[in-house]
Design an enzyme around this catalytic site. Sequence first.
Site, short mmCIF file in Angstrom:
data_model
loop_
_atom_site.label_atom_id
_atom_site.label_comp_id
_atom_site.label_asym_id
_atom_site.label_seq_id
_atom_site.Cartn_x
_atom_site.Cartn_y
_atom_site.Cartn_z
N ARG A 297 26.02 34.99 11.12
CA ARG A 297 26.32 35.77 12.49
C ARG A 297 26.42 37.43 12.41
O ARG A 297 26.61 38.44 13.32
CB ARG A 297 27.77 35.57 13.10
CG ARG A 297 27.68 34.02 13.46
CD ARG A 297 29.23 33.74 13.68
NE ARG A 297 29.61 34.49 14.75
CZ ARG A 297 31.01 34.69 15.27
NH1 ARG A 297 32.14 34.20 14.26
NH2 ARG A 297 31.41 35.30 16.36
N LYS B 232 38.84 23.45 -0.21
CA LYS B 232 38.58 24.67 -0.74
C LYS B 232 37.21 24.85 -0.58
O LYS B 232 36.73 26.04 -0.58
CB LYS B 232 39.15 25.00 -2.12
CG LYS B 232 40.72 24.89 -2.10
CD LYS B 232 41.40 25.64 -1.35
CE LYS B 232 42.08 25.08 -0.24
NZ LYS B 232 42.79 25.87 0.69
N TYR C 99 44.09 29.04 15.53
CA TYR C 99 43.41 30.39 16.05
C TYR C 99 42.18 30.59 16.33
O TYR C 99 41.58 30.90 17.23
CB TYR C 99 44.18 31.43 15.42
CG TYR C 99 43.78 32.85 15.61
CD1 TYR C 99 44.56 33.65 16.35
CD2 TYR C 99 42.46 33.31 14.98
CE1 TYR C 99 43.93 34.97 16.76
CE2 TYR C 99 42.09 34.89 15.54
CZ TYR C 99 42.96 35.29 16.26
OH TYR C 99 42.41 36.62 16.69
N LYS D 131 47.86 36.95 16.72
CA LYS D 131 46.69 37.42 15.63
C LYS D 131 47.58 38.14 14.37
O LYS D 131 47.73 37.80 13.26
CB LYS D 131 45.54 38.04 15.86
CG LYS D 131 44.75 38.38 14.66
CD LYS D 131 43.36 39.05 15.09
CE LYS D 131 42.46 39.44 13.69
NZ LYS D 131 41.60 40.23 14.14
N LYS E 144 28.33 39.21 10.59
CA LYS E 144 29.51 39.93 10.44
C LYS E 144 30.03 40.31 9.08
O LYS E 144 31.10 40.04 8.67
CB LYS E 144 30.66 38.83 11.10
CG LYS E 144 30.20 38.40 12.59
CD LYS E 144 30.54 39.36 13.68
CE LYS E 144 30.34 38.76 15.08
NZ LYS E 144 30.68 39.65 15.99
N THR F 61 48.76 36.83 10.03
CA THR F 61 48.67 37.46 8.72
C THR F 61 50.16 37.50 8.12
O THR F 61 50.65 37.35 7.14
CB THR F 61 48.46 38.92 8.79
OG1 THR F 61 46.96 38.69 9.38
CG2 THR F 61 48.11 39.51 7.48
N HIS G 187 39.79 35.52 -2.11
CA HIS G 187 40.41 34.36 -1.55
C HIS G 187 39.79 33.04 -1.57
O HIS G 187 40.33 32.00 -1.99
CB HIS G 187 41.25 34.67 -0.28
CG HIS G 187 42.03 33.68 0.39
ND1 HIS G 187 43.27 33.42 -0.46
CD2 HIS G 187 41.99 32.93 1.40
CE1 HIS G 187 44.07 32.42 0.40
NE2 HIS G 187 43.00 32.02 1.31
N GLN H 91 51.06 34.17 6.60
CA GLN H 91 50.67 34.14 5.58
C GLN H 91 51.14 34.66 4.28
O GLN H 91 51.36 33.98 3.17
CB GLN H 91 49.05 34.45 5.70
CG GLN H 91 48.22 33.85 6.23
CD GLN H 91 46.96 34.22 6.48
OE1 GLN H 91 46.50 35.37 6.92
NE2 GLN H 91 45.75 33.46 6.46
N HIS I 238 38.60 38.72 1.43
CA HIS I 238 38.20 37.39 1.98
C HIS I 238 37.49 36.68 0.69
O HIS I 238 37.77 35.41 0.62
CB HIS I 238 37.14 37.49 2.96
CG HIS I 238 36.81 36.44 3.77
ND1 HIS I 238 37.29 35.72 4.69
CD2 HIS I 238 35.65 35.56 3.40
CE1 HIS I 238 36.54 34.66 5.07
NE2 HIS I 238 35.52 34.59 4.27
#
Length: 323
Positions: free
Chosen positions: A136, A123, A186, A203, A138, A207, A149, A210, A146
Amino acid sequence: MAYLIRNVIDGYHDLMDNKSDPRVNDWFLMSSPFPTLCMCLSYAYIVKVLGPKLMENRKPFDLKYILIFYNLVQVIFSLYLFHESAVAGWLNHYSFKCQPVDYSRNPLAMRMAQGCWWYFISKFAEFFDTFFFVLRKKNDHISTLHVIHHGVMPMSVWFGVKFTPGGHSTFFGFLNTFVHIIMYTYYLVAALGPQYQKYLWWKKYLTTIQMIQFVLVMVHAFQLLFIDCNYPKAFVWLIGLHAVMFYFLFSKFYKKTYVKREKKVKVEKEQNEVKPKSNNIGICFTTQTALYEKTNDVKDMSEGYTSDGNRLRNRVFIDNPRA
């Protein structure tokens, strides 16, 4: 007040020293929850505040080969964790209905406990998913989903390793490592370059997988509320509610990313396919109409005027050679 504080401190030491699994007390990061808590809070601060600020006036890093290596390592690590949880329990002798924790030093019990600890370490490795986004630039990828999680999981798993390194709740890790094999595969293909994008049509289904994972974890955890099983109910609620929270977060992401986007694309496509019922485009100047359409419906203007600089002249007179 001092008495209350003393009771809290004594209760904490009793919980950590006497109620936890003695097999893991000396393992790295397992003596206290505070180092893990500090790392989780530091992670959130770095990816949401410090990192974007440091990168604000810098060019994004090109991490192609680092990302390829990182995702390959994560695939291999996830394969190892899935294999350990399968061999040590879930595809061997574990019951999907009720599985108490084996606190003995039986080789399989110790193998499962060690697998739980490595899952806990994994983790922290996943923090790099977000660190790479920061490097990067992003930042739009660093969503609330995100950060929650990745930031919550190490702390949650710490309690599992500390008190129940095996048994019923490890079903979550068993499923999660399987999903991570698919997920990091992926990411690995995506990191190889644009020429491989055609192989990433699935893609959307990642999800979905998940979300299915969290539903299975919910059902598996909460079944113990209705049957008698020698397993701590506190961890039933901990795992079950985590699955509920992540399910709704991922569901919200799915709807925002795919459902709404598909509806928008569909509406735009329908609008582009609609043809006007009339050939009259609605342009104010009749001389421009012929640039857009050829039709016999355009009628002569009976009261059209133009200017030659000094006076108004009748448009019908100018355009009609018979006049």
